[in-house]
Write an enzyme that holds these catalytic residues in place. Sequence first.
Site, PDB file in Angstrom:
ATOM      1  N   GLU A 139      59.045 -31.233 -56.856  1.00  0.00           N
ATOM      2  CA  GLU A 139      59.017 -32.685 -57.114  1.00  0.00           C
ATOM      3  C   GLU A 139      60.236 -33.411 -56.546  1.00  0.00           C
ATOM      4  OE1 GLU A 139      57.886 -35.451 -58.206  1.00  0.00           O
ATOM      5  OE2 GLU A 139      55.962 -34.915 -59.072  1.00  0.00           O
ATOM      6  N   ASP A 140      60.022 -34.604 -56.033  1.00  0.00           N
ATOM      7  CA  ASP A 140      61.151 -35.424 -55.562  1.00  0.00           C
ATOM      8  C   ASP A 140      61.498 -36.531 -56.552  1.00  0.00           C
ATOM      9  OD1 ASP A 140      58.798 -36.982 -55.072  1.00  0.00           O
ATOM     10  OD2 ASP A 140      59.999 -38.267 -53.773  1.00  0.00           O
ATOM     11  N   LYS A 153      52.668 -39.339 -64.611  1.00  0.00           N
ATOM     12  CA  LYS A 153      53.991 -38.774 -64.814  1.00  0.00           C
ATOM     13  C   LYS A 153      54.883 -39.848 -65.448  1.00  0.00           C
ATOM     14  CE  LYS A 153      53.208 -36.326 -60.452  1.00  0.00           C
ATOM     15  NZ  LYS A 153      53.565 -36.210 -59.022  1.00  0.00           N
ATOM     16  N   ARG A 190      50.465 -46.906 -59.564  1.00  0.00           N
ATOM     17  CA  ARG A 190      50.532 -48.207 -58.894  1.00  0.00           C
ATOM     18  C   ARG A 190      50.759 -49.362 -59.876  1.00  0.00           C
ATOM     19  NH1 ARG A 190      45.345 -49.094 -55.476  1.00  0.00           N
ATOM     20  NH2 ARG A 190      45.916 -46.958 -54.912  1.00  0.00           N
ATOM     21  N   SER A 205      49.631 -35.107 -57.634  1.00  0.00           N
ATOM     22  CA  SER A 205      50.142 -36.388 -57.151  1.00  0.00           C
ATOM     23  C   SER A 205      49.620 -37.535 -58.002  1.00  0.00           C
ATOM     24  CB  SER A 205      49.713 -36.595 -55.697  1.00  0.00           C
ATOM     25  OG  SER A 205      49.992 -37.926 -55.292  1.00  0.00           O
ATOM     26  N   ALA A 206      50.463 -38.537 -58.200  1.00  0.00           N
ATOM     27  CA  ALA A 206      50.050 -39.743 -58.917  1.00  0.00           C
ATOM     28  C   ALA A 206      49.215 -40.662 -58.023  1.00  0.00           C
ATOM     29  CB  ALA A 206      51.283 -40.490 -59.400  1.00  0.00           C
ATOM     30  N   SER A 207      49.185 -40.348 -56.727  1.00  0.00           N
ATOM     31  CA  SER A 207      48.576 -41.280 -55.782  1.00  0.00           C
ATOM     32  C   SER A 207      47.057 -41.190 -55.727  1.00  0.00           C
ATOM     33  CB  SER A 207      49.130 -41.031 -54.380  1.00  0.00           C
ATOM     34  OG  SER A 207      48.469 -41.877 -53.452  1.00  0.00           O
ATOM     35  N   ILE A 215      55.428 -42.770 -60.107  1.00  0.00           N
ATOM     36  CA  ILE A 215      54.842 -43.664 -61.118  1.00  0.00           C
ATOM     37  C   ILE A 215      53.598 -44.350 -60.536  1.00  0.00           C
ATOM     38  CG2 ILE A 215      55.327 -45.692 -62.560  1.00  0.00           C
ATOM     39  CD1 ILE A 215      57.044 -43.303 -63.344  1.00  0.00           C
ATOM     40  N   ASP A 268      54.060 -31.865 -55.457  1.00  0.00           N
ATOM     41  CA  ASP A 268      53.917 -33.307 -55.420  1.00  0.00           C
ATOM     42  C   ASP A 268      53.617 -33.671 -53.954  1.00  0.00           C
ATOM     43  OD1 ASP A 268      54.339 -36.077 -56.179  1.00  0.00           O
ATOM     44  OD2 ASP A 268      56.248 -35.917 -55.133  1.00  0.00           O
ATOM     45  N   LEU A 269      53.100 -34.846 -53.708  1.00  0.00           N
ATOM     46  CA  LEU A 269      52.789 -35.222 -52.321  1.00  0.00           C
ATOM     47  C   LEU A 269      53.883 -36.114 -51.704  1.00  0.00           C
ATOM     48  CD1 LEU A 269      50.825 -35.307 -49.886  1.00  0.00           C
ATOM     49  CD2 LEU A 269      49.786 -37.311 -50.940  1.00  0.00           C
ATOM     50  N   ASP A 270      53.943 -37.361 -52.197  1.00  0.00           N
ATOM     51  CA  ASP A 270      54.869 -38.337 -51.613  1.00  0.00           C
ATOM     52  C   ASP A 270      56.314 -37.892 -51.826  1.00  0.00           C
ATOM     53  OD1 ASP A 270      52.880 -40.210 -50.834  1.00  0.00           O
ATOM     54  OD2 ASP A 270      52.728 -40.915 -52.886  1.00  0.00           O
ATOM     55  N   LYS A 328      59.298 -43.805 -58.101  1.00  0.00           N
ATOM     56  CA  LYS A 328      58.758 -42.575 -57.504  1.00  0.00           C
ATOM     57  C   LYS A 328      57.954 -41.794 -58.533  1.00  0.00           C
ATOM     58  CE  LYS A 328      62.046 -42.111 -53.749  1.00  0.00           C
ATOM     59  NZ  LYS A 328      63.163 -41.329 -53.179  1.00  0.00           N
ATOM     60  N   THR A 365      55.947 -40.329 -47.340  1.00  0.00           N
ATOM     61  CA  THR A 365      55.261 -41.598 -47.572  1.00  0.00           C
ATOM     62  C   THR A 365      56.014 -42.448 -48.590  1.00  0.00           C
ATOM     63  OG1 THR A 365      53.839 -40.233 -48.935  1.00  0.00           O
ATOM     64  CG2 THR A 365      52.866 -41.117 -46.928  1.00  0.00           C
TER      65      THR A 365
HETATM   66  P1  B16 Z   1      48.987 -45.014 -55.002  1.00  0.00           P
HETATM   67  P2  B16 Z   1      53.398 -38.735 -55.831  1.00  0.00           P
HETATM   68  C1  B16 Z   1      53.146 -41.376 -56.218  1.00  0.00           C
HETATM   69  O1  B16 Z   1      52.821 -40.209 -55.503  1.00  0.00           O
HETATM   70  C2  B16 Z   1      54.275 -42.133 -55.548  1.00  0.00           C
HETATM   71  O2  B16 Z   1      55.484 -41.409 -55.658  1.00  0.00           O
HETATM   72  C3  B16 Z   1      54.454 -43.478 -56.201  1.00  0.00           C
HETATM   73  O3  B16 Z   1      55.463 -44.192 -55.542  1.00  0.00           O
HETATM   74  C4  B16 Z   1      53.128 -44.252 -56.147  1.00  0.00           C
HETATM   75  O4  B16 Z   1      53.232 -45.508 -56.781  1.00  0.00           O
HETATM   76  C5  B16 Z   1      52.051 -43.419 -56.831  1.00  0.00           C
HETATM   77  O5  B16 Z   1      51.952 -42.165 -56.177  1.00  0.00           O
HETATM   78  C6  B16 Z   1      50.694 -44.094 -56.811  1.00  0.00           C
HETATM   79  O6  B16 Z   1      50.265 -44.162 -55.482  1.00  0.00           O
HETATM   80  O7  B16 Z   1      49.342 -46.456 -55.082  1.00  0.00           O
HETATM   81  O8  B16 Z   1      48.788 -44.494 -53.596  1.00  0.00           O
HETATM   82  O9  B16 Z   1      47.840 -44.644 -55.913  1.00  0.00           O
HETATM   83  O10 B16 Z   1      54.870 -38.781 -55.537  1.00  0.00           O
HETATM   84  O11 B16 Z   1      53.074 -38.438 -57.277  1.00  0.00           O
HETATM   85  O12 B16 Z   1      52.650 -37.861 -54.854  1.00  0.00           O
HETATM   86 MG    MG Z   2      56.828 -37.831 -55.102  1.00  0.00          MG
END
Ligand code: B16
Ligand code: MG
Length: 217
Positions: free
Chosen positions: A168-169, A144, A48, A113-115, A46, A8-10, A44, A16
């Site tokens: 994963e965190d 996720k 945006r 990553s979800a980001s 989830i 996972d990233l964040d 976390k 972040t």
């Molecule tokens: P973005 P991860 C997730 O990243 C974050 O934990 C979560 O807080 C955030 O809303 C999501 O990415 C979407 O991010 O707005 O940058 O697209 O923990 O899956 O790496």
């Molecule tokens: Mg994370």
Amino acid sequence: SLQACLFDLDGVIVDTAKYHYLAWRHMAQQLGFDLSETQNEQLKGISRMESLDIILRLGGVVLDQDTKEQLASEKNQHYLELCAQITPQEVLPGVLDFMNEVRRAGIKIGLGSASKNARLILQHLDMLPYFDTIVDGTLISRGKPDPQTFALGAADLRVPAAACVVFEDAVAGVEAARAAGMKAVGVGDPEVLAAADRVIPGFKDFSLHDLMTLFQK
Ligand code: B16
Ligand code: MG
């Protein structure tokens, strides 16, 4: 045996998660309510828009779709401003040593990553070259705790799910890993991440040997 580590990233590679929290909390306060750290745990991992829906529900606020998209885009602007200063120094302790060891052992490395900002953040960290595959929020249709993020990563690496370990965190991320049929190592608080197979506080002094030991009966 182990063929891939999916990260996972964040909250795992870089903190972040604290910037996401600051930006969401700021938005909530402008709408007239606060967002606690405990409430933030639910966000976390989830996406945006789903995060926004959860926050609005917590605050008892109902908004139309246009307003929600406006708020989500403002939150992202704010988040990116907070992230603009990120340098390679912010890679969490021990992560690079661990990844280098994993690579040397011939084990693949993937990002899950979800980001939608994942590639940008990895670029700030000078970490793009570490990854054999990158699955981010731009590539998935189901976030996720759905297993899609990690399943896609394993498929791209041509590695069976049972040979993957996910780091994963987030509660939702641990659930996603388990649902994908992978082993899940929680990074953080064992009470929050009780559904993980194992939990570690972080990668400082954590070696591939330690990982293997974790999964020996
Ligand atoms: P973005 P991860 C997730 O990243 C974050 O934990 C979560 O807080 C955030 O809303 C999501 O990415 C979407 O991010 O707005 O940058 O697209 O923990 O899956 O790496
Ligand atoms: Mg994370």
